[in-house]
Design an enzyme around this catalytic site. Structure first.
Site, PDB file in Angstrom:
ATOM      1  N   SER A 100       0.791  -1.241   0.000  1.00 40.00           N
ATOM      2  CA  SER A 100       0.000   0.000   0.000  1.00 40.00           C
ATOM      3  C   SER A 100       0.816   1.279   0.000  1.00 40.00           C
ATOM      4  O   SER A 100       0.236   2.364  -0.106  1.00 40.00           O
ATOM      5  CB  SER A 100      -0.965   0.003   1.193  1.00 40.00           C
ATOM      6  OG  SER A 100      -2.111  -0.760   0.905  1.00 40.00           O
ATOM      7  N   LYS A 103       0.149   3.649  -2.830  1.00 44.96           N
ATOM      8  CA  LYS A 103      -0.889   4.680  -2.802  1.00 44.96           C
ATOM      9  C   LYS A 103      -0.285   6.082  -2.823  1.00 44.96           C
ATOM     10  O   LYS A 103      -0.943   7.042  -3.235  1.00 44.96           O
ATOM     11  CB  LYS A 103      -1.773   4.508  -1.567  1.00 44.96           C
ATOM     12  CG  LYS A 103      -2.681   3.287  -1.606  1.00 44.96           C
ATOM     13  CD  LYS A 103      -3.525   3.198  -0.354  1.00 44.96           C
ATOM     14  CE  LYS A 103      -4.558   2.071  -0.443  1.00 44.96           C
ATOM     15  NZ  LYS A 103      -3.966   0.736  -0.481  1.00 44.96           N
ATOM     16  N   SER A 278      -5.829   3.785   4.324  1.00 46.49           N
ATOM     17  CA  SER A 278      -5.363   2.835   3.304  1.00 46.49           C
ATOM     18  C   SER A 278      -6.551   2.267   2.534  1.00 46.49           C
ATOM     19  O   SER A 278      -6.717   1.056   2.395  1.00 46.49           O
ATOM     20  CB  SER A 278      -4.537   1.705   3.933  1.00 46.49           C
ATOM     21  OG  SER A 278      -3.698   1.101   2.959  1.00 46.49           O
TER      22      SER A 278
END
Length: 444
Positions: A100, A103, A278
Site C-alpha cells: 500500500s 498509494k 489505506s
C-alpha cells in the site's frame, strides 16, 4: 426593533433609535475560563536543527534492517528534506513490491493532475421511460447512505441526490425502475495480481464507477460488496421512497435531462482519507480519474500508465516502476524506495506543487489511521514525530513517510521488506523500531 449583538463572552442590547431616543448600551461582565495548554500532537521543527551524520545513521540503521523479522530483501532510504541529501541508502534503486505504499504514487498523481480542489460528480438523469431514472456513476465511492457519512467526512449523500431527483420529476411520478450506469470505468473489475479473496473482502471491492460508502455492504460494516453499482442503485431507490423499484445495470440515454447532481469532497480531502485509512477502492477510483485526465482509458492498465506518466512529468525518476493497479494491492507491482522517498521529499520541500495533502494524509504514529496502534511508547519522545504510509501484503511490509528527529530535523524515509517471514506483527515491530530510532536520533 430590538437588535441583539453578540461578541465573545459579552452581550450587548441596543435600543432602537428614535428622534429623541438615546442609544443605551449595557455590557455584562464576562470571564473566560482558564484553559490549560494543549498537549502537542505534532512535533515542531527547529530552524537550527543539525543534520544527522550519514555514517552514524548507517551504524544504527543497518542492524535494525538486518532483523530476521524483515527477511533478506530489505530496501531503505533516508533523505534530509532541507538539503535534499540522501543520508542513508540500502539498495534504494532496486524495485520492490510496495504493497500500500504505492498509494503515495497515486496520491501525488491525483493531486497534481486533477488539482487539490477538484471534485467528483455523481448525477441522476431521466430514463428512457416514465418512472425510470438513471444513476450515472462518477467514480466517487464516498457517496453516503447516511447523513453525514460514517466513514468519509464531507461526502455527498444519497438523500441529497434523491431530494433533487424528486424535485426534478413531474409531480406524482412514481419511480419504478433505477438504472445504474457504470460506463465511466472500463475493463476488468479486479486487477492482475489480486488474490481470489481480495474483492470483495473487508478491504477491497470490485472497482465500479458507482458505489456507496466505499462499497461497504452497510455503512457501519467493513465488509465490502460484490456488486457496488447495484447497491448504489438500491440505495437511491430507497431514498426516493421506492424500495421495490427494479434496479438494473445499463446506460443513460443520450442527452437525458439531469435530475440531480452531488459532488465529492475536494480531491485533497479524498487523498487524505485514502492514505490515512489505506482505502483501496477510493485510491483505485482516483487512479481512474488520473487516467481520464491523461487521455487514457479508465481501466487498471490505463490508470497505471497515467499515474506513472504523471510522476515522470513532475521530474520524478520512474525507472524500475511497474504498476498494474493504483492501490498496491497487486503482488506484481514494483516500486523503488528511492521514488517513495523522492516524492515525499518533494511534497515536503515544495518542489511538487499542490502535493501537500500527501503529507497531511499520512497516518500519525500512535494517533490515527493505520498507525493509530503503532509507534514509540516512550513518553519522552515528541508525539507525532513519525507520520507514514503503511504497506502490508503476504510476506511484504513497508513504511514510508516523514520523521522529526530529536533535534528537530525533518527527514523522509522509506523501507520495504518484500521477502519477510510469515510473522507480520514482528515485521511491523521491526519497522516501527526503524522509525522510532530515526525519531530519537541525533546521529552526529
Amino acid at each position: 426593533m430590538l437588535l441583539l449583538v453578540v461578541a465573545v463572552g459579552v452581550w450587548f442590547v441596543v435600543a432602537p433609535r428614535g428622534d429623541d431616543a438615546a442609544t443605551e448600551v449595557a455590557a455584562a461582565e464576562a470571564r473566560l475560563p482558564d484553559v490549560e495548554p494543549a498537549a502537542p500532537v505534532l512535533a515542531a521543527l527547529s530552524s537550527q536543527a543539525p543534520t544527522p551524520d550519514g555514517g552514524v545513521l548507517a551504524g544504527v540503521l543497518r542492524p535494525l534492517l538486518a532483523s530476521p523479522a524483515l527477511g533478506p530483501g530489505v530496501e531503505a532510504q533516508v533523505v534530509d528534506v532541507a538539503s535534499g541529501e540522501v543520508l542513508f541508502d540500502q539498495n534504494g534503486d532496486d524495485p520492490s513490491t510496495p504493497a500500500s505504499t504505492a498509494k503515495l504514487l497515486t496520491a501525488v498523481a491525483a493531486l497534481t493532475t486533477l488539482g487539490p480542489d477538484a471534485t467528483l460528480e455523481t448525477t441522476v438523469v431521466a430514463g428512457s421511460a416514465p418512472g425510470e431514472v438513471v444513476l450515472v456513476g462518477g467514480g466517487d465511492p464516498t457517496l453516503s447512505r447516511t447523513v453525514p457519512s460514517l466513514t468519509y467526512p464531507g461526502a455527498p449523500t444519497v438523500a441529497d441526490l434523491a431530494a433533487q431527483v424528486r424535485s426534478g420529476l413531474p409531480a406524482g411520478t412514481e419511480v419504478t425502475r433505477v438504472v445504474v450506469d457504470n460506463s465511466l470505468f472500463e475493463g476488468p473489475l479486479t486487477a492482475s495480481g489480486w488474490g481470489p479473496g481480495d474483492a470483495p473482502s473487508t478491504y477491497a471491492a470490485p472497482v465500479t464507477a458507482a458505489a456507496v460508502d466505499g462499497a461497504r455492504v452497510s455503512p457501519s460494516e467493513l465488509q465490502r460488496s460484490a456488486a457496488p453499482g447495484t447497491d448504489a442503485g438500491t440505495a437511491l431507490a430507497a431514498a426516493l421512497g421506492a424500495p421495490d423499484a427494479t434496479v438494473v445495470l445499463g446506460d443513460a440515454p443520450q442527452g437525458a435531462q439531469t435530475l440531480g447532481a452531488v459532488r465529492s469532497a475536494p480531491v485533497a480531502r479524498l487523498v487524505e482519507q485514502a492514505l490515512s485509512q489505506s482505502d483501496n477502492l477510493l485510491t483505485e477510483s482516483l487512479a481512474r480519474h488520473v487516467a481520464l485526465a491523461g487521455g487514457q482509458p479508465a481501466t487498471f492498465e490505463g490508470a497505471a500508465e497515467a499515474v506513472t506518466d504523471a510522476l515522470s512529468g513532475l521530474g520524478l525518476d520512474v525507472t524500475g516502476v511497474t504498476l498494474v493497479d493504483g492501490s498496491g494491492l497487486s503482488a506484481t507491482d514494483r516500486v523503488p524506495v528511492a521514488l517513495l522517498a523522492d516524492l515525499l521529499a518533494g511534497a515536503a520541500d515544495g518542489r511538487l506543487a499542490d502535493a501537500s495533502a500527501v503529507l497531511s494524509g499520512l497516518p500519525v504514529a500512535g494517533y490515527d489511521g493505520t498507525l493509530a496502534e503503532r509507534g514509540d511508547e516512550d513518553p519522552e519522545t515528541a508525539p507525532g514525530s513519525v507520520r507514514a504510509k503503511t504497506g502490508t501484503l503476504l510476506g511484504v511490509h513497508g513504511l514510508a513517510g516523514t520523521v522529526v528527529t530529536a533535534e528537530g530535523r525533518l527527514l523522509v524515509f522509506a523501507v520495504l521488506a518484500d521477502s519477510a517471514p510469515a510473522n507480520g506483527l514482528a515485521a511491523e515491530a521491526a519497522l516501527d523500531d526503524v522509525a522510532s530510532t530515526l525519531a530519537a536520533c541525533g546521529c552526529r
